[in-house]
Design an enzyme around this catalytic site. Structure first.
Site, PDB file in Angstrom:
ATOM      1  N   ASP A   1       0.824  -1.207   0.000  1.00 29.66           N
ATOM      2  CA  ASP A   1       0.000   0.000   0.000  1.00 29.66           C
ATOM      3  C   ASP A   1       0.861   1.262   0.000  1.00 29.66           C
ATOM      4  O   ASP A   1       1.712   1.438   0.887  1.00 29.66           O
ATOM      5  CB  ASP A   1      -0.884  -0.015   1.247  1.00 29.66           C
ATOM      6  CG  ASP A   1      -2.152   0.796   1.087  1.00 29.66           C
ATOM      7  OD1 ASP A   1      -2.245   1.561   0.116  1.00 29.66           O
ATOM      8  OD2 ASP A   1      -3.048   0.656   1.926  1.00 29.66           O
ATOM      9  N   ASP A   2       0.668   2.135  -1.002  1.00 37.43           N
ATOM     10  CA  ASP A   2       1.328   3.453  -1.069  1.00 37.43           C
ATOM     11  C   ASP A   2       2.846   3.362  -1.191  1.00 37.43           C
ATOM     12  O   ASP A   2       3.552   4.301  -0.813  1.00 37.43           O
ATOM     13  CB  ASP A   2       0.968   4.298   0.163  1.00 37.43           C
ATOM     14  CG  ASP A   2      -0.447   4.854   0.099  1.00 37.43           C
ATOM     15  OD1 ASP A   2      -1.166   4.526  -0.860  1.00 37.43           O
ATOM     16  OD2 ASP A   2      -0.845   5.599   1.011  1.00 37.43           O
TER      17      ASP A   2
ATOM     18  N   CYS B   1      -5.782   3.774  -4.193  1.00 39.69           N
ATOM     19  CA  CYS B   1      -5.722   2.358  -3.828  1.00 39.69           C
ATOM     20  C   CYS B   1      -6.951   1.551  -4.244  1.00 39.69           C
ATOM     21  O   CYS B   1      -6.823   0.518  -4.908  1.00 39.69           O
ATOM     22  CB  CYS B   1      -5.465   2.209  -2.339  1.00 39.69           C
ATOM     23  SG  CYS B   1      -6.529   3.194  -1.281  1.00 39.69           S
TER      24      CYS B   1
ATOM     25  N   ARG C   1      -7.106  -1.772  -6.758  1.00 38.49           N
ATOM     26  CA  ARG C   1      -7.509  -3.089  -6.258  1.00 38.49           C
ATOM     27  C   ARG C   1      -8.686  -3.644  -7.055  1.00 38.49           C
ATOM     28  O   ARG C   1      -8.761  -4.844  -7.327  1.00 38.49           O
ATOM     29  CB  ARG C   1      -7.847  -2.986  -4.770  1.00 38.49           C
ATOM     30  CG  ARG C   1      -6.642  -2.732  -3.916  1.00 38.49           C
ATOM     31  CD  ARG C   1      -6.948  -2.104  -2.565  1.00 38.49           C
ATOM     32  NE  ARG C   1      -5.726  -1.511  -2.046  1.00 38.49           N
ATOM     33  CZ  ARG C   1      -4.826  -2.169  -1.323  1.00 38.49           C
ATOM     34  NH1 ARG C   1      -5.052  -3.427  -0.988  1.00 38.49           N
ATOM     35  NH2 ARG C   1      -3.724  -1.591  -0.913  1.00 38.49           N
TER      36      ARG C   1
ATOM     37  N   LYS D   1      -5.719  -5.895   3.635  1.00 36.19           N
ATOM     38  CA  LYS D   1      -6.623  -4.785   3.326  1.00 36.19           C
ATOM     39  C   LYS D   1      -7.511  -5.136   2.134  1.00 36.19           C
ATOM     40  O   LYS D   1      -7.009  -5.401   1.046  1.00 36.19           O
ATOM     41  CB  LYS D   1      -5.779  -3.546   3.037  1.00 36.19           C
ATOM     42  CG  LYS D   1      -6.557  -2.383   2.435  1.00 36.19           C
ATOM     43  CD  LYS D   1      -5.639  -1.201   2.163  1.00 36.19           C
ATOM     44  CE  LYS D   1      -6.339  -0.131   1.336  1.00 36.19           C
ATOM     45  NZ  LYS D   1      -5.504   1.071   1.141  1.00 36.19           N
TER      46      LYS D   1
ATOM     47  N   HIS E   1     -10.778  -3.082   1.182  1.00 39.42           N
ATOM     48  CA  HIS E   1     -11.070  -1.736   0.679  1.00 39.42           C
ATOM     49  C   HIS E   1     -11.813  -1.740  -0.655  1.00 39.42           C
ATOM     50  O   HIS E   1     -11.621  -0.881  -1.496  1.00 39.42           O
ATOM     51  CB  HIS E   1      -9.781  -0.926   0.557  1.00 39.42           C
ATOM     52  CG  HIS E   1     -10.013   0.553   0.781  1.00 39.42           C
ATOM     53  ND1 HIS E   1      -9.175   1.537   0.285  1.00 39.42           N
ATOM     54  CD2 HIS E   1     -10.985   1.210   1.455  1.00 39.42           C
ATOM     55  CE1 HIS E   1      -9.615   2.721   0.634  1.00 39.42           C
ATOM     56  NE2 HIS E   1     -10.721   2.555   1.355  1.00 39.42           N
TER      57      HIS E   1
ATOM     58  N   HIS F   1       0.830   2.331   4.069  1.00 33.50           N
ATOM     59  CA  HIS F   1      -0.169   3.391   4.212  1.00 33.50           C
ATOM     60  C   HIS F   1      -0.061   3.999   5.605  1.00 33.50           C
ATOM     61  O   HIS F   1       0.283   3.312   6.562  1.00 33.50           O
ATOM     62  CB  HIS F   1      -1.571   2.809   4.004  1.00 33.50           C
ATOM     63  CG  HIS F   1      -2.628   3.851   3.781  1.00 33.50           C
ATOM     64  ND1 HIS F   1      -3.031   4.737   4.755  1.00 33.50           N
ATOM     65  CD2 HIS F   1      -3.375   4.137   2.686  1.00 33.50           C
ATOM     66  CE1 HIS F   1      -3.978   5.516   4.273  1.00 33.50           C
ATOM     67  NE2 HIS F   1      -4.204   5.183   3.011  1.00 33.50           N
TER      68      HIS F   1
ATOM     69  N   ASP G   1       0.085  -0.501  -5.061  1.00 31.88           N
ATOM     70  CA  ASP G   1      -1.221  -0.108  -5.589  1.00 31.88           C
ATOM     71  C   ASP G   1      -1.224   1.282  -6.211  1.00 31.88           C
ATOM     72  O   ASP G   1      -2.088   1.608  -7.021  1.00 31.88           O
ATOM     73  CB  ASP G   1      -2.312  -0.214  -4.519  1.00 31.88           C
ATOM     74  CG  ASP G   1      -2.051   0.662  -3.304  1.00 31.88           C
ATOM     75  OD1 ASP G   1      -0.987   1.294  -3.227  1.00 31.88           O
ATOM     76  OD2 ASP G   1      -2.922   0.697  -2.406  1.00 31.88           O
ATOM     77  N   ASN G   2      -0.276   2.154  -5.846  1.00 30.74           N
ATOM     78  CA  ASN G   2      -0.148   3.494  -6.431  1.00 30.74           C
ATOM     79  C   ASN G   2       1.177   4.074  -5.991  1.00 30.74           C
ATOM     80  O   ASN G   2       1.959   3.409  -5.294  1.00 30.74           O
ATOM     81  CB  ASN G   2      -1.313   4.410  -6.026  1.00 30.74           C
ATOM     82  CG  ASN G   2      -1.649   4.383  -4.552  1.00 30.74           C
ATOM     83  OD1 ASN G   2      -2.739   3.981  -4.166  1.00 30.74           O
ATOM     84  ND2 ASN G   2      -0.723   4.782  -3.699  1.00 30.74           N
TER      85      ASN G   2
ATOM     86  N   LYS H   1       0.908  10.171  -5.164  1.00 28.60           N
ATOM     87  CA  LYS H   1      -0.388   9.493  -5.162  1.00 28.60           C
ATOM     88  C   LYS H   1      -1.514  10.485  -5.432  1.00 28.60           C
ATOM     89  O   LYS H   1      -1.487  11.613  -4.966  1.00 28.60           O
ATOM     90  CB  LYS H   1      -0.599   8.843  -3.786  1.00 28.60           C
ATOM     91  CG  LYS H   1      -1.973   8.240  -3.551  1.00 28.60           C
ATOM     92  CD  LYS H   1      -2.064   7.706  -2.125  1.00 28.60           C
ATOM     93  CE  LYS H   1      -3.467   7.187  -1.794  1.00 28.60           C
ATOM     94  NZ  LYS H   1      -3.536   6.655  -0.414  1.00 28.60           N
TER      95      LYS H   1
END
Length: 771
Positions: free
Chosen positions: A46-47, A84, A88, A142, A144, A237, A347-348, A412
């Protein structure tokens, strides 16, 4: 397809097996998987920025990920969505983000197809197709991909992981959580009742334990069945957290500052071939120099504070690598590592949400729709040694985020390369493919599901719930693995909160601001870059090539219509619209003591951006002690407790503590009323009345906004991350004793003038047509 289904499907990885039965429901396994079918492990971080892993130029030691990369393929031209949830959704369905219902993160549903924050009913997920292909399907971490209004315990679970193809799930379904004290954990379809987390608990470790347990339990019962594991890390994240020993290993690593580190990573990337020699490191305005101070201009105190933030970030990346190492080790013990397809990606791009100075008060500046007052404190000063630990919620400064995204510009949520260009590693030792190493073909996140299905030889489901499946936007790029000269993706649109971009071959046009209504969806200011010569977007050619700009802007417009991108959030109001079906979540509610906390969003609808009251009927003994009600955590919250028979009112204003005490109460029944009233300047006043008389007051504190309070409401104890750390050190979760909580009721009051939410009858017209 029927004949092909009867005899088995021939894919890149060979034949899956025999078709089970044409009368089986769509969700039942349609094939008996081959005994030599490869496992599939997808690790999503994540991130994470493009340069944060060893194979992409990082100084952070990532030996386990380095090993995977050395056994497989490192993609240098992988792009994803700028946020994110959209990434996903595309990963799970093979659809472009808006067609998958996620033009935005899973928090709002303004009533348009591209922003439902629910995966479409006619879009089978990767897990559903693999399960139909005879795979066991597991997920940890996660999710989300469920609208936040459908996360509570009475919600429709049709978009929860088990209903979207997973046999087992464990993790946090929200967008993020505390790694030391998760605000809410779900196992399969039920919330996990955790009265108190043990000392030293850390979520990344438990997620890894859960993943290994799922694999072990499968192997105990079936030695041959292939599995799909989707491990979606909560790190890195915000709030960025790590364990103390891991942080200590990185002490002093970042004393030279972000300018020097960015240059060093860029040099390593050139040595590794991750970026071509013609790439230039953006500078000046393109490098956000106006938002990022030069390291040399900072005071010694600022340097120490900012370096500490990055030490924690590095430790968090280190911990992800340790988790990957544990997975790899177990697969090796089972003799299955060689025949496991491993896909690892971010994811980004890295995020600049920490601001130029970072923050130790994450929720003071994250997730707010309302404009903040001039005197708002975004970073409550606390000991830098506490950063990364359980006592505060932190986010690193944007200078380090720029390092994370080396060599690209921006962050992001942007459609510049820094927002969408991410690391991707693929490994499959038993593939029989000898040509491995770097791949520079353009791959988009929606290509991953079709590629995985092709590699393992499982066909995508052709229908779901009796409806024909949508055709994926992504396509298999399996041929790229064996052939460095194979073609990758040619074109892709991007959009995030009105920011737009179109990549077509060598060229990329982008508009970093939404167009005005008068300009039209394809209008506004566009930039143009020739990525084959300028991959880091340093030379804007729009003025020299207006016809090409117009052509690409028109192409973006066509793609936007095809992908349900509209309407654009051109004035910032789109996501203020919410379904009227959420209105009952703001009705008064009576809570039951000692149960798991009321879910975060459900609890927030009672308190955030409004006045409210908490009514409590108690029958006290002489030794009454413990928490009556708690809402929030170290990121911000409030708490009512009894200590030594006397009421205690605590308010945590993003780390700034306020406490008020009342006199000890006599044994017997008492009526308590906690009144939280809005004042001017986005502030609250808290008053505690006992039997009609005010006994404690906390005047004029900042309101808790956005995602705070993050941990939901617990009655009779303080769940998870404590609101008041000093009280927690004395008593732990401080379960109420010495009396009875007869009744506790929340009564929401007037909404704040700063609340921009508009409830609309979203879906009513469609429902009327269906009826």
């Amino acid at each position: 397809m029927a004949e092909q289904e009867r005899r088995g499907y021939e894919g890149f990885g060979g034949r899956v097996g025999e078709f089970a039965s044409e009368s089986e429901p769509w969700w039942r396994p349609r094939y008996t998987a081959r005994t030599d079918a490869p496992n599939v492990v997808v690790v999503l971080i994540d991130d994470l920025g493009f340069s944060d892993l060893g194979p992409f130029g990082s100084e952070i030691p990532t030996p386990s990920i380095d090993r995977i990369a050395g056994d497989g393929w490192v993609f240098t031209n992988y792009r994803t969505a700028p946020m994110c949830s959209p990434a996903r959704a595309a990963l799970m369905t093979g659809l472009n983000p808006h067609r998958a219902g996620f033009g935005y993160v899973a928090h709002t549903d303004p009533g348009y197809p591209g922003f439902t924050c629910e995966l479409p009913e006619d879009a089978p997920t990767l897990a559903e197709s693999l399960r139909a292909g005879g795979y066991a399907t597991f997920m940890v971490g996660k999710w989300h991909l469920t609208s936040e209004s459908r996360l509570h315990d009475a919600a429709d679970r049709s978009s929860w992981p088990l209903q979207r193809g997973f046999d087992h799930y464990f993790g946090s379904m929200d967008g993020f959580t505390s790694l030391h004290h998760p605000h809410r954990l779900v196992r399969d379809n039920s919330v996990v009742d955790v009265p108190e987390f043990p000392e030293g608990y850390f979520l990344t470790d438990e997620l890894t334990d859960a993943a290994l347990a799922m694999i072990d339990e499968l192997r105990v019962n079936d030695a041959a069945k292939p599995f799909f594991l989707y491990f979606a890390h909560t790190s890195v994240h915000g709030p960025i957290q790590a364990k103390a020993p891991d942080i200590a290993r990185h002490r002093g690593r970042y004393a030279d500052g972000w300018n020097a580190l960015r240059e060093a990573r860029f040099a390593r990337q050139r040595e590794l071939g991750i970026v071509p020699d013609r790439a230039q490191l953006p500078s000046g305005d393109q490098a956000d120099d106006d938002r990022i101070p030069r390291w040399e201009s900072l005071s010694a105190e600022e340097r120490e504070l900012f370096a500490r933030h990055m030490e924690v970030y590095a430790a968090a990346v280190d911990e992800i690598d340790q988790s990957v190492g544990r997975l790899v080790a177990r697969l090796e013990e089972l003799g299955e590592l060689e025949n496991t397809v491993i896909v690892l990606a971010s994811d980004n791009g890295g995020t600049a949400e920490g601001g130029s100075s970072g923050t130790r008060s994450y929720f003071a500046q994250f997730g707010h729709a309302a404009a903040l007052p001039d005197d708002w404190v975004r970073d409550v000063p606390r000991d830098p040694a506490e950063i990364g630990g359980p006592k505060l919620f932190s986010q690193y400064p944007s200078g380090w985020a720029r390092v994370s995204n080396t060599p690209f510009r921006s962050f992001k949520s942007s459609t510049y390369e820094g927002g969408v260009h991410a690391p991707l590693v693929v490994s499959w030792p038993a593939s029989g493919i000898d040509a491995r190493g770097l791949r520079d073909q353009f791959v988009f996140v929606s290509d991953l599901a079709p590629t995985i299905l092709d590699l393992v030889g499982v066909p995508p489901l052709e229908s779901r719930h009796g409806r024909p499946a949508q055709q994926p936007d992504g396509r298999s790029l399996a041929a790229v693995l064996g052939d460095p000269g194979a073609e990758g993706r040619e074109a892709q649109y991007f959009e995030c909160v009105g920011r737009r971009a179109m990549v077509d071959g060598d060229w990329k046009a982008l508009s970093n601001v939404p167009p005005t209504p008068a300009e039209g969806a394809a209008g506004g200011s566009w930039e143009l870059y020739r990525l084959s010569e300028d991959p880091t977007e340093t030379r804007d050619l729009a003025a020299a090539e207006p016809e090409r700009v117009a052509e690409l802007a028109g192409r973006w417009h066509e793609e936007a219509w095809r992908n349900t991108v509209f309407p654009l959030d051109d004035d910032g109001s789109l996501h203020a619209n919410r379904p009227a079906s959420e209105a009952p979540l703001s009705d008064p509610v009576t809570l039951v003591p000692f149960r798991p906390p009321l879910e975060r969003f459900r609890a927030a609808k009672l308190t955030v951006l409004r006045s409210f009251a908490v009514e409590a009927s108690l029958d006290l003994d002489r030794e009454a002690a413990g928490v009556v009600v708690a809402h929030g955590d170290q990121g911000g919250g409030y708490l009512l407790a009894f200590e030594d028979g006397a009421p205690l009112l605590t308010y945590n204003a993003y780390g700034d503590m306020h406490r008020a005490h009342g006199a000890a109460l006599s044994p017997g029944p008492h009526e308590l009323l906690l009144r939280v009233d809005e004042l001017d300047g986005m502030r609250w006043r808290l008053r505690l009345d006992v039997d009609g008389a005010t006994v404690a007051e906390i005047p004029g504190v900042p309101m808790l906004l956005g995602m705070a309070p993050f941990t939901g409401i617990s009655v009779g104890y303080d769940y998870g991350g404590p609101v008041d750390w000093e009280l927690h050190e004395r008593h732990g979760s401080f379960r109420f004793s010495g009396g009875t909580i007869l009744r506790l009721r929340y009564v929401p009051g007037a909404r704040s003038q700063h609340d921009r939410t508009v409830l609309r009858e979203i879906g009513a017209a469609v429902a009327a047509i269906a009826d």
